[in-house]
Scaffold this motif. Structure first.
Motif, PDB file in Angstrom:
ATOM      1  N   GLU A   1      38.387  36.018  28.512  1.00 50.66           N
ATOM      2  CA  GLU A   1      38.041  34.609  28.241  1.00 50.66           C
ATOM      3  C   GLU A   1      37.033  34.241  27.509  1.00 50.66           C
ATOM      4  OE1 GLU A   1      37.012  33.700  32.365  1.00 50.66           O
ATOM      5  OE2 GLU A   1      38.967  33.739  33.189  1.00 50.66           O
ATOM      6  N   ASN A   2      36.123  35.336  27.161  1.00 45.06           N
ATOM      7  CA  ASN A   2      34.839  34.930  26.201  1.00 45.06           C
ATOM      8  C   ASN A   2      34.895  35.592  24.866  1.00 45.06           C
ATOM      9  OD1 ASN A   2      33.315  32.941  28.168  1.00 45.06           O
ATOM     10  ND2 ASN A   2      33.461  34.757  29.508  1.00 45.06           N
TER      11      ASN A   2
ATOM     12  N   TYR B   1      38.412  27.296  40.365  1.00 47.06           N
ATOM     13  CA  TYR B   1      38.939  26.690  39.317  1.00 47.06           C
ATOM     14  C   TYR B   1      38.231  27.315  38.023  1.00 47.06           C
ATOM     15  CZ  TYR B   1      40.503  22.974  42.260  1.00 47.06           C
ATOM     16  OH  TYR B   1      41.298  22.300  43.094  1.00 47.06           O
ATOM     17  N   ASP B   2      38.017  28.669  38.146  1.00 45.72           N
ATOM     18  CA  ASP B   2      37.720  29.248  36.950  1.00 45.72           C
ATOM     19  C   ASP B   2      36.764  28.892  36.055  1.00 45.72           C
ATOM     20  OD1 ASP B   2      39.771  31.416  37.888  1.00 45.72           O
ATOM     21  OD2 ASP B   2      41.487  30.111  36.708  1.00 45.72           O
ATOM     22  N   PRO B   3      35.613  28.762  36.666  1.00 43.11           N
ATOM     23  CA  PRO B   3      34.295  28.786  35.454  1.00 43.11           C
ATOM     24  C   PRO B   3      34.314  29.829  34.745  1.00 43.11           C
ATOM     25  CG  PRO B   3      33.584  28.903  37.773  1.00 43.11           C
ATOM     26  CD  PRO B   3      35.182  28.739  37.829  1.00 43.11           C
ATOM     27  N   ARG B   4      33.716  29.858  33.513  1.00 41.81           N
ATOM     28  CA  ARG B   4      33.481  30.934  32.690  1.00 41.81           C
ATOM     29  C   ARG B   4      32.438  32.171  33.448  1.00 41.81           C
ATOM     30  NH1 ARG B   4      35.001  30.989  27.362  1.00 41.81           N
ATOM     31  NH2 ARG B   4      36.685  29.497  27.104  1.00 41.81           N
TER      32      ARG B   4
ATOM     33  N   LEU C   1      36.890  42.340  33.392  1.00 43.84           N
ATOM     34  CA  LEU C   1      38.055  42.330  32.549  1.00 43.84           C
ATOM     35  C   LEU C   1      38.180  40.937  32.080  1.00 43.84           C
ATOM     36  CD1 LEU C   1      40.204  45.114  33.646  1.00 43.84           C
ATOM     37  CD2 LEU C   1      38.948  45.187  31.440  1.00 43.84           C
ATOM     38  N   ASP C   2      38.337  40.090  33.008  1.00 44.38           N
ATOM     39  CA  ASP C   2      38.571  38.627  32.634  1.00 44.38           C
ATOM     40  C   ASP C   2      37.440  37.789  31.846  1.00 44.38           C
ATOM     41  OD1 ASP C   2      40.853  38.665  34.351  1.00 44.38           O
ATOM     42  OD2 ASP C   2      39.743  37.753  36.063  1.00 44.38           O
TER      43      ASP C   2
ATOM     44  N   SER D   1      37.254  54.983  42.676  1.00 43.40           N
ATOM     45  CA  SER D   1      37.630  53.703  42.828  1.00 43.40           C
ATOM     46  C   SER D   1      38.192  53.054  44.063  1.00 43.40           C
ATOM     47  CB  SER D   1      38.676  52.991  41.620  1.00 43.40           C
ATOM     48  OG  SER D   1      38.048  53.191  40.464  1.00 43.40           O
ATOM     49  N   ASN D   2      37.350  52.255  44.672  1.00 40.92           N
ATOM     50  CA  ASN D   2      37.945  51.583  46.124  1.00 40.92           C
ATOM     51  C   ASN D   2      38.411  50.187  45.753  1.00 40.92           C
ATOM     52  OD1 ASN D   2      35.676  49.686  46.423  1.00 40.92           O
ATOM     53  ND2 ASN D   2      34.289  51.450  46.690  1.00 40.92           N
ATOM     54  N   PRO D   3      38.842  49.627  46.656  1.00 36.01           N
ATOM     55  CA  PRO D   3      39.292  48.028  46.587  1.00 36.01           C
ATOM     56  C   PRO D   3      38.367  47.184  46.021  1.00 36.01           C
ATOM     57  CG  PRO D   3      40.021  48.907  48.691  1.00 36.01           C
ATOM     58  CD  PRO D   3      39.131  49.836  48.297  1.00 36.01           C
ATOM     59  N   TRP D   4      37.036  47.448  46.284  1.00 35.25           N
ATOM     60  CA  TRP D   4      35.836  46.577  45.531  1.00 35.25           C
ATOM     61  C   TRP D   4      35.477  46.726  44.300  1.00 35.25           C
ATOM     62  CZ3 TRP D   4      35.196  42.031  47.828  1.00 35.25           C
ATOM     63  CH2 TRP D   4      35.856  42.022  49.104  1.00 35.25           C
ATOM     64  N   THR D   5      35.761  48.185  43.862  1.00 37.82           N
ATOM     65  CA  THR D   5      35.534  48.762  42.554  1.00 37.82           C
ATOM     66  C   THR D   5      36.688  47.963  41.726  1.00 37.82           C
ATOM     67  OG1 THR D   5      35.245  50.917  43.428  1.00 37.82           O
ATOM     68  CG2 THR D   5      35.681  50.594  40.997  1.00 37.82           C
ATOM     69  N   LEU D   6      37.809  47.764  42.164  1.00 39.01           N
ATOM     70  CA  LEU D   6      39.088  47.104  41.509  1.00 39.01           C
ATOM     71  C   LEU D   6      38.634  45.757  41.466  1.00 39.01           C
ATOM     72  CD1 LEU D   6      42.606  48.303  42.496  1.00 39.01           C
ATOM     73  CD2 LEU D   6      41.145  48.953  40.550  1.00 39.01           C
ATOM     74  N   LYS D   7      38.173  44.896  42.348  1.00 38.53           N
ATOM     75  CA  LYS D   7      37.825  43.652  42.357  1.00 38.53           C
ATOM     76  C   LYS D   7      36.669  43.186  41.285  1.00 38.53           C
ATOM     77  CE  LYS D   7      39.052  42.505  47.050  1.00 38.53           C
ATOM     78  NZ  LYS D   7      40.429  41.874  46.864  1.00 38.53           N
ATOM     79  N   LYS D   8      35.815  44.248  41.257  1.00 40.30           N
ATOM     80  CA  LYS D   8      34.687  44.058  40.236  1.00 40.30           C
ATOM     81  C   LYS D   8      35.115  44.195  38.690  1.00 40.30           C
ATOM     82  CE  LYS D   8      29.822  45.528  40.050  1.00 40.30           C
ATOM     83  NZ  LYS D   8      28.632  46.163  40.691  1.00 40.30           N
ATOM     84  N   THR D   9      36.035  45.247  38.733  1.00 39.64           N
ATOM     85  CA  THR D   9      36.589  45.633  37.384  1.00 39.64           C
ATOM     86  C   THR D   9      37.219  44.309  36.758  1.00 39.64           C
ATOM     87  OG1 THR D   9      36.285  48.049  37.842  1.00 39.64           O
ATOM     88  CG2 THR D   9      37.693  47.278  35.949  1.00 39.64           C
TER      89      THR D   9
END
Length: 532
Positions: free
Chosen positions: A132-133, A425-428, A127-128, A115-123
């Motif tokens: 959310e859904n 603004y957190d669109p789904r 998860l969000d 896992s690199n920093p972008w792996t985390l952001k994508k993961t």
């Protein structure tokens, strides 16, 4: 309902030029996406296959129902950085045993799936979306843990992965881990914190510290199997709920787990049978001008993505640079806000705020079709209250509780990005077309502002102004902002969930709407204070 009447001239020179420009962008997009599909490259892909292992997308394909679509998310993560395109992980939404699930699959051909920093952001984004859904989460695990050279960017924020897994479980959203290989160090907590765990015999290795670390920390001699092998976890530690014979068996067991979830959607289903638009989605390729300063009618887009091309427009004669109205996509009711001429005035802002309130009253999701240069500036408009009216629109978007979907078709500049439900603004879900551009303002405008400020500073000091240096500065700034506003740059930084072919817009929206309706769809009961 009113059936939209298209006036698009597909034989015009303008349409032909627009289409050619879009096809060129799609070719460029395909070339960049191929980098993600290539994983760690032929050498490591061949090595992985030689070991009898499947690639992440091969695992996903076998996990999904036959012929089920897979909406891959953030495929260009890390584009334009020093890390491999794709972030060494594959994420997306697919149907397993009739259930829409979020799937996260490590790519072990890229540095062992580390896992690199972008792996985390994508993961985190995946998860969000699951939370959310209200979508079950399936992790296809094979990772050597953190990419140690970048540990300073991973270790502290990475703990959120485990926090989110436990929160999903507490929210009664199932989490499933299928472990195909190494799951070491922090990665061991992925199966450790999942509701259901499958491990592949003689392949899965799950431990907090491998034999070398154990030797260094305690002096103990151990081997992979006794320390963290699948058979040990299935018979001794109890971490594995199921022991799979091989990868295919693990995927079969994963499908059976989903089949036994007794999963039910809590949101309403489609209210009417889906109906194809009256106009060919292929024509979407020629709608967006290559020069985004040239406006286009978003009704032409709406006519090619909504059921039966039917659209009941709200306030069609008021605030005409923003189109609002009601439609359905794949049978799901939807409210649509679409920029018509780029600029948002006071009338458009007030119209949008009222429309958003109505959608919340009717528990109807909202679709934002962005092509905006922002809110209008100038003394006349300031005096008429553009700030408070723009704030009214942003207030409505911020406090709306129905699900939002956003498609960035063209320009997305300034606070117009906020008012039209940009990423903050957190669109789904938020997707962009290859034509999209987004920045605080256009490159020429931004460079011009900096030039004016520099001129004023020189004048205040009584110094002559260097016109040659000014020209170089403007050229440099325009070039930088142009590059940083492009869809590839924005998608690489996960400011969207992916760049899509305009022709796929209706299909993508349909998948998203179906996923959204796994949970309740309820509007806001209050919006705070609107400054009138």
């Amino acid at each position: 309902m009113t059936v939209l009447r298209s006036t698009l001239d597909t034989g015009s020179a303008e349409y032909t030029a627009n289409r050619a420009a879009m096809l060129r962008k799609l070719e460029e997009l395909a070339a960049e996406q191929a980098k993600a599909l290539a994983g760690g490259g032929p050498k490591y892909v061949e090595r992985h296959h030689r070991r009898g292992k499947l690639l992440p997308r091969e695992r996903i394909e076998l996990l999904l129902d036959p012929d089920a679509p897979f909406l891959e998310l953030s495929p260009l993560a890390a584009w334009g950085t020093d890390y491999p395109v794709g972030g060494s992980v594959v994420t997306g939404i697919g149907v397993v045993e009739g259930v829409e699930c979020v799937i996260i699959a490590n790519d072990p051909t890229v540095r062992g799936g580390a896992s690199n920093p972008w792996t985390l952001k994508k993961t985190f984004r995946a998860l969000d979306i699951a939370r959310e859904n209200r979508l079950p989460l399936i992790n296809l695990v094979e990772s050597s843990g953190a990419d140690l050279p970048s540990q300073s960017e991973i270790f502290i924020p990475g703990g959120r992965v485990f926090r989110e897994l436990t929160r999903l479980s507490a929210a009664r959203i199932p989490t499933i881990a299928l472990v195909f290989g190494n799951s070491t160090a922090g990665g061991a907590y992925v199966p450790g914190m999942s509701d259901h765990v499958v491990m592949v015999k003689e392949r899965a290795k799950v431990f907090l510290g491998g034999p070398p670390l154990v030797k260094m920390a305690t002096g103990e001699e151990s081997d992979d199997e006794s320390l963290g092998g699948a058979q040990m976890h299935a018979s001794v530690s109890g971490l594995a709920d199921y022991l799979a014979e091989d990868e295919l068996d693990a995927l079969r067991l994963g499908r059976r787990i989903v089949a036994r979830l007794n999963w039910r959607k809590l949101g309403p289903g489609p209210t009417q049978p889906p109906e194809e638009p009256k106009y060919d989605p292929e024509e979407l390729l020629g709608l967006v001008p290559a020069d985004l300063r040239v406006p286009f009618d978003p009704r032409e887009v709406i006519a090619r993505i909504v059921d039966g091309s039917r659209f009941d427009e709200f306030k069609p004669r008021y605030g005409t640079s923003l189109v609002t109205g009601w439609a359905a996509i794949h049978g799901y009711p939807i409210g649509i806000l679409a920029n018509a001429h780029g600029v948002l005035f006071s009338e458009e802002s007030q119209k949008a705020a009222q429309f958003i309130q109505l959608a919340n009253t009717a528990d109807t999701p909202l679709l934002f079709l962005q092509n905006t240069t922002g809110y209008m500036v100038g003394a006349e408009y300031e005096q008429k209250g553009i700030i408070k009216h723009g704030a009214m629109m942003i207030n409505a978007v911020s406090n709306s509780r129905v699900p939002h979907l956003t498609i960035v078709m063209g320009a997305s500049y300034g606070a117009g990005n906020y008012g039209m439900c940009g990423r903050a603004y957190d669109p789904r879900f938020l997707f962009t077309w290859p034509s999209a551009k987004s920045a605080v303002m256009g490159p020429a405008q931004l460079a011009g502002v900096l030039s004016i400020i520099a001129r004023q500073a020189a004048a205040a000091k009584g110094q002559p102004y260097d016109e040659e240096a000014d020209a170089k500065m403007r050229q440099m700034v325009e070039s930088q902002i142009e590059q940083e506003s492009l869809a590839l740059f924005l998608s690489g930084r996960l400011y969207d969930d992916g760049i899509i072919d305009p022709r796929d817009t209706r299909t993508v929206l349909g998948i998203c709407l179906s996923a959204i309706h796994n949970g309740p769809v309820e509007g806001a009961g209050a919006f705070g204070v609107f400054r009138m």
